[in-house]
Write a protein that holds these residues in place. Sequence first.
Motif, PDB file in Angstrom:
ATOM      1  N   GLY A   1      -2.734 -16.457   5.526  1.00 23.81           N
ATOM      2  CA  GLY A   1      -3.544 -16.616   4.323  1.00 23.81           C
ATOM      3  C   GLY A   1      -4.738 -15.674   4.333  1.00 23.81           C
TER       4      GLY A   1
ATOM      5  N   VAL B   1       1.224 -11.703  -6.096  1.00 22.56           N
ATOM      6  CA  VAL B   1       0.271 -12.092  -5.051  1.00 22.56           C
ATOM      7  C   VAL B   1      -0.324 -13.456  -5.357  1.00 22.56           C
ATOM      8  CG1 VAL B   1      -1.846 -11.481  -3.860  1.00 22.56           C
ATOM      9  CG2 VAL B   1      -0.284  -9.683  -4.577  1.00 22.56           C
ATOM     10  N   MET B   2      -0.749 -13.616  -6.607  1.00 21.81           N
ATOM     11  CA  MET B   2      -1.460 -14.852  -6.950  1.00 21.81           C
ATOM     12  C   MET B   2      -0.561 -16.075  -6.924  1.00 21.81           C
ATOM     13  SD  MET B   2      -4.180 -13.932  -9.894  1.00 21.81           S
ATOM     14  CE  MET B   2      -3.038 -13.139 -10.992  1.00 21.81           C
TER      15      MET B   2
ATOM     16  N   ILE C   1      -5.763 -21.494  -5.794  1.00 29.71           N
ATOM     17  CA  ILE C   1      -5.579 -20.875  -4.479  1.00 29.71           C
ATOM     18  C   ILE C   1      -6.706 -21.294  -3.548  1.00 29.71           C
ATOM     19  CG2 ILE C   1      -5.605 -18.682  -3.213  1.00 29.71           C
ATOM     20  CD1 ILE C   1      -4.284 -17.389  -5.622  1.00 29.71           C
TER      21      ILE C   1
ATOM     22  N   PHE D   1      -4.781  -2.010  -7.813  1.00 26.04           N
ATOM     23  CA  PHE D   1      -3.626  -1.385  -8.452  1.00 26.04           C
ATOM     24  C   PHE D   1      -3.569  -1.757  -9.933  1.00 26.04           C
ATOM     25  CE2 PHE D   1       1.356  -1.282  -8.161  1.00 26.04           C
ATOM     26  CZ  PHE D   1       1.386  -0.200  -9.025  1.00 26.04           C
ATOM     27  N   ALA D   2      -3.721  -3.053 -10.209  1.00 22.36           N
ATOM     28  CA  ALA D   2      -3.565  -3.510 -11.592  1.00 22.36           C
ATOM     29  C   ALA D   2      -4.746  -3.100 -12.458  1.00 22.36           C
ATOM     30  CB  ALA D   2      -3.402  -5.026 -11.612  1.00 22.36           C
TER      31      ALA D   2
ATOM     32  N   GLN E   1      -5.001 -12.778   5.748  1.00 25.50           N
ATOM     33  CA  GLN E   1      -4.589 -11.397   5.528  1.00 25.50           C
ATOM     34  C   GLN E   1      -4.143 -11.179   4.085  1.00 25.50           C
ATOM     35  OE1 GLN E   1      -1.930  -8.927   8.453  1.00 25.50           O
ATOM     36  NE2 GLN E   1      -0.672  -9.741   6.834  1.00 25.50           N
ATOM     37  N   THR E   2      -3.712 -12.255   3.433  1.00 24.18           N
ATOM     38  CA  THR E   2      -3.233 -12.111   2.064  1.00 24.18           C
ATOM     39  C   THR E   2      -4.328 -11.585   1.136  1.00 24.18           C
ATOM     40  OG1 THR E   2      -1.651 -13.851   2.478  1.00 24.18           O
ATOM     41  CG2 THR E   2      -2.046 -13.331   0.196  1.00 24.18           C
ATOM     42  N   TRP E   3      -5.597 -11.808   1.497  1.00 26.73           N
ATOM     43  CA  TRP E   3      -6.672 -11.260   0.669  1.00 26.73           C
ATOM     44  C   TRP E   3      -6.666  -9.739   0.660  1.00 26.73           C
ATOM     45  CZ3 TRP E   3      -8.689 -14.009  -2.976  1.00 26.73           C
ATOM     46  CH2 TRP E   3      -8.695 -15.393  -2.841  1.00 26.73           C
ATOM     47  N   LEU E   4      -6.123  -9.148   1.705  1.00 24.34           N
ATOM     48  CA  LEU E   4      -5.990  -7.690   1.705  1.00 24.34           C
ATOM     49  C   LEU E   4      -4.959  -7.270   0.658  1.00 24.34           C
ATOM     50  CD1 LEU E   4      -6.649  -4.959   3.098  1.00 24.34           C
ATOM     51  CD2 LEU E   4      -4.726  -5.388   4.613  1.00 24.34           C
ATOM     52  N   VAL E   5      -3.867  -8.032   0.616  1.00 22.42           N
ATOM     53  CA  VAL E   5      -2.843  -7.748  -0.389  1.00 22.42           C
ATOM     54  C   VAL E   5      -3.406  -8.035  -1.776  1.00 22.42           C
ATOM     55  CG1 VAL E   5      -0.500  -8.264  -1.111  1.00 22.42           C
ATOM     56  CG2 VAL E   5      -1.104  -8.407   1.285  1.00 22.42           C
ATOM     57  N   GLY E   6      -4.156  -9.137  -1.894  1.00 18.72           N
ATOM     58  CA  GLY E   6      -4.756  -9.479  -3.181  1.00 18.72           C
ATOM     59  C   GLY E   6      -5.692  -8.378  -3.665  1.00 18.72           C
ATOM     60  N   GLY E   7      -6.529  -7.897  -2.771  1.00 18.81           N
ATOM     61  CA  GLY E   7      -7.445  -6.814  -3.134  1.00 18.81           C
ATOM     62  C   GLY E   7      -6.676  -5.571  -3.551  1.00 18.81           C
ATOM     63  N   GLY E   8      -5.648  -5.239  -2.792  1.00 13.64           N
ATOM     64  CA  GLY E   8      -4.849  -4.058  -3.116  1.00 13.64           C
ATOM     65  C   GLY E   8      -4.189  -4.199  -4.478  1.00 13.64           C
ATOM     66  N   ALA E   9      -3.609  -5.376  -4.732  1.00 15.24           N
ATOM     67  CA  ALA E   9      -2.933  -5.577  -6.011  1.00 15.24           C
ATOM     68  C   ALA E   9      -3.938  -5.551  -7.160  1.00 15.24           C
ATOM     69  CB  ALA E   9      -2.150  -6.888  -6.000  1.00 15.24           C
ATOM     70  N   ALA E  10      -5.119  -6.115  -6.940  1.00 11.60           N
ATOM     71  CA  ALA E  10      -6.138  -6.117  -7.996  1.00 11.60           C
ATOM     72  C   ALA E  10      -6.573  -4.690  -8.297  1.00 11.60           C
ATOM     73  CB  ALA E  10      -7.339  -6.965  -7.579  1.00 11.60           C
TER      74      ALA E  10
ATOM     75  N   VAL F   1      -5.815 -14.900 -13.157  1.00  8.95           N
ATOM     76  CA  VAL F   1      -6.921 -15.014 -12.200  1.00  8.95           C
ATOM     77  C   VAL F   1      -7.717 -16.280 -12.477  1.00  8.95           C
ATOM     78  CG1 VAL F   1      -9.097 -13.998 -11.476  1.00  8.95           C
ATOM     79  CG2 VAL F   1      -7.097 -12.552 -11.778  1.00  8.95           C
TER      80      VAL F   1
ATOM     81  N   ALA G   1       1.480 -18.526   1.914  1.00  8.47           N
ATOM     82  CA  ALA G   1       0.550 -18.506   3.046  1.00  8.47           C
ATOM     83  C   ALA G   1      -0.198 -19.829   3.158  1.00  8.47           C
ATOM     84  CB  ALA G   1      -0.428 -17.344   2.903  1.00  8.47           C
TER      85      ALA G   1
ATOM     86  N   TYR H   1       0.821  -1.213   0.000  1.00  7.58           N
ATOM     87  CA  TYR H   1       0.000   0.000   0.000  1.00  7.58           C
ATOM     88  C   TYR H   1       0.851   1.258   0.000  1.00  7.58           C
ATOM     89  CZ  TYR H   1      -4.228  -2.681   0.397  1.00  7.58           C
ATOM     90  OH  TYR H   1      -5.256  -3.536   0.119  1.00  7.58           O
TER      91      TYR H   1
END
Lengths: 455, 336
Positions: free
Chosen positions: B57, A101-102, B314, B70-71, B59-68, B307, A109, A76
């Motif tokens: 795992g 991430v993917m 995933i 962003f992209a 919390q990684t959805w927060l990173v996933g959401g952020g990256a999505a 995706v 994780a 972020y």
Amino acid sequence: MEIEALMLARVQFALALGYHIIFPTFSIGLAAYMAGLRLLEYFTGERQYRKAFDYWLKYFALSFGMGVVSGVVLSYAIGTTFGRFTEVAGAVVGPLMSYEVMTAFFLEAGFLGIMLFGRERVSPLVHLLSTLLVAAGTLLSAFWILSANSWMHTPVGYEIIDGIIHAKDWFAIVFNPSFPYRLAHMVLAAMLSTTFVGAAIGAWYLHHDKHRDFGIQTLRNAVIAASILAPLQIFVGDLHGLNTLEHQPIKVAAMEGHWETGGNVPLLLFALPDQAAEKNHFEIGIPNITSLILTHSLDGEVQGLKSVPPEDRPPVAPVFFSFRVMVGLGLLMLLLAWYGLLLQMRGKLAAAGRYHAVMRFTAPIGFIAMLAGWITTEIGRQPWTVYGLLRTPDAVSQVSADKLITTLILFAVVYTGLFVAFIKVCRMLLHKGPHPDAVKSGIVHDVESAQEPAS
Amino acid sequence: MNEELLPLIWASFLGLSVALYVVLDGFSLGVGILFPFARDKRTKDTMMRTVLPVWDGNQTWLVGGGAALFAAFPIAFHTLLTALYLPLMVMLLALVLRGAALEFRFKTDNRRPWDIAFAGGAITAAFCQGLVLAAYVQGFGEVAEASAIDGLTLITPFGVFCGISVVTAYAMIGACWLRLKTSGGTRSWASAVITKLVPVVAVSVIAVSLWTPWLVPAIAERWFVWPNIAILSPIPIWTGGLLLALFVTARNLDTADVVPFLLALGVFLLTLTGLAVSIWPYVIPRSLTIWEAAAPANSLMFVLVGVLFVVPVILLYTAHAYYVFRGKVGDNEPGY
Ligand code: HDD
Ligand code: HEM
Ligand code: HEM
């Protein structure tokens, strides 16, 4: 945006990144080592591997956890501090980070839990696979993020439409010209830094005459690995530099403190670069060597800093010095590793008291070299954020200086506190030593129930 | 694939990431929020053990959401992070503390500081997410306007109310998770906590549902005009029904322990659906639609391939991890 806010944003980002990268460096190296231990345990069934695996698992959990939390901040922070950059280059960098991430973060994780806590719940094969997948995840993560970062140094495969960078050729983008070198150099940096942690810990036990078997096993593995990795790293670093010379000649000029374009360039061992006067003070150098390294001929011509206008030059001093720190430590690591190898070949490694006494302090040197390398690379890219396309002052967010100050202080406090805690717990783990009964109880996480007899 | 559809697919993926984050990290944070109220150290240890193998795992959805974001919607990423700079940064730091506490607590002799970091981090993070949510639904215009927002002005009564609501909602789903994963005293304590929290959550859901349209006329128009009101009415009705069912099943210690958790999950998904209805079709409410903010089709396509192939995998191995750690966490299970 005003200068003050620009500086604050850069300091904040550099702090967040510099902090983060310490942990991945250790996680990548340690994950690979632990994968090796786990494989050996699986195929030989020998207890010593299990014992070593369990010992490192605690450090790994800590380092990985710190890497994860500081990484979440980064993903972020890139938008909060370099917002214009995310808007202009988002179509290229965003997808690369999404792939990270993917393919990497979820993988890590998804199997970390099993690797750390799942031994009693899954078959040995599944546990082995989980460990391997976590290690693979750390490498995949390095792959994607370094691809993104390298693209910022050597952008290709794009077109600019209405001021926004659009991707044209994804293959060219992912495998951009500096990427293979940067990936190899960084992954080696991670492995090499980790071997020196191993060497230091092993040497510490031998020096204090504790856990001798474990100590010699660890020191021996580390020394052997380092004596291969260190020369390899120097070799790759040289190739990396030649690649940089091709794509970012001004960065190389800054690394060498080289102002005037010309031949017979000396290798400066020391100098005080003076940005304003456009020259160095107190130069001590070896004639013609830089020409030799960079062009493979003694009088080869090397482009100097003054070949571009002052506003296109990076700050020379930090690039010049950090480069020397990195290379100097690289050579020192080579020396230490090869000396250790020599001792090992003569069968004297276990008894080399003086070597142990020195090596026990070497845990941080890889990390210092690694950070120095990043400072060289990133400051050497200035004044660009995306080389030749987007200048740093145009890349930052419109966040006011007072907000930045507030968060910078918060960050500094939390990060410092956590780092101190991290070091303290690592020292505690060091003093506790490998757990003799680890195999019986499978305890990895609970100090209270995992009390070991005083040793 | 046409330019209309791609942003839509991306918006759905973003929605999925947010939903998974809120539900999954929701319960992990909820366990942290309830942490100070646990009776003794043993209970605390058990509580932490229930989330240890899965929190990363989640919390990684927060990173996933952020990256999505962003992209796929770079302009929105920039706008959002600029406008919500302070609460987001504080939230991230709080998550740092929470995560560090999870890794450090069991390895040190002095657990107090980590107890505080775990609970304080979770409460602060949840509260900031509420502030962010409140500011987000109200909208904040373009980047230039967004950058002028002073962090403190986000602390409105509505913002604070949303913050507290998120804290209690997470605590509720956290308690449902504890009911599912623990036994004995901890399990009955968790059940009692659920029954206490359900009425609070019900009140806050109603309050937010009325307060938001009152603050934002556009949202009122979306919900309270015919025929929308009829079409959308199942959302509030079902939310109420599920909360009631949750209250009843939590009190009854004989119902299967997974039931309260599933009901809480339903409540969360319904409220998120309601949120989606309120903001559709914007990614930055009422200033950028998902089509206006979308990245070039070429970039959307490039990641979409990933995706479609990677996300199902995933989901599979995440499910596998939950399966491996199924069942109750014993009070003295050593392996954790
Ligand atoms: C050379 C490798 C490397 C580099 C240059 C970076 N990282 Fe990193 N990162 C990793 C290698 C890594 C890793 C090995 O995969 C980590 C560290 C330890 C770990 O736990 O996973 C990780 C964790 C990690 C996480 C947490 C993942 C999770 O939730 O599981 C995030 C969000 C980021 N990183 C993001 C970033 C960003 C935005 C970077 C740059 C701007 C960055 N990392 C540089
Ligand atoms: C001793 C010989 C070494 C040489 C000749 C060398 C060369 C280089 C060069 C030229 C760069 C800058 C590349 C660019 O910005 O384009 C670089 C960067 C870097 N170096 Fe080294 N290096 C050496 C040793 C090391 C060691 C021992 C480490 C760490 C353990 C290290 C870690 C790094 C890192 C992390 C970077 C930044 C990332 C990158 O651009 O690859 N280097 N190195
Ligand atoms: C992980 C190791 C890294 C370290 C230690 C590092 C270090 C730094 C430093 C010190 C700066 C500040 C330079 C200055 O402002 O003078 C910087 C800037 C920056 N870095 Fe890196 N960097 C790393 C990797 C990356 C990666 C992987 C990315 C992106 C994918 C990245 C993106 C940026 C951006 C966007 C800036 C700000 C713009 C700029 O100042 O050029 N960095 N980094």
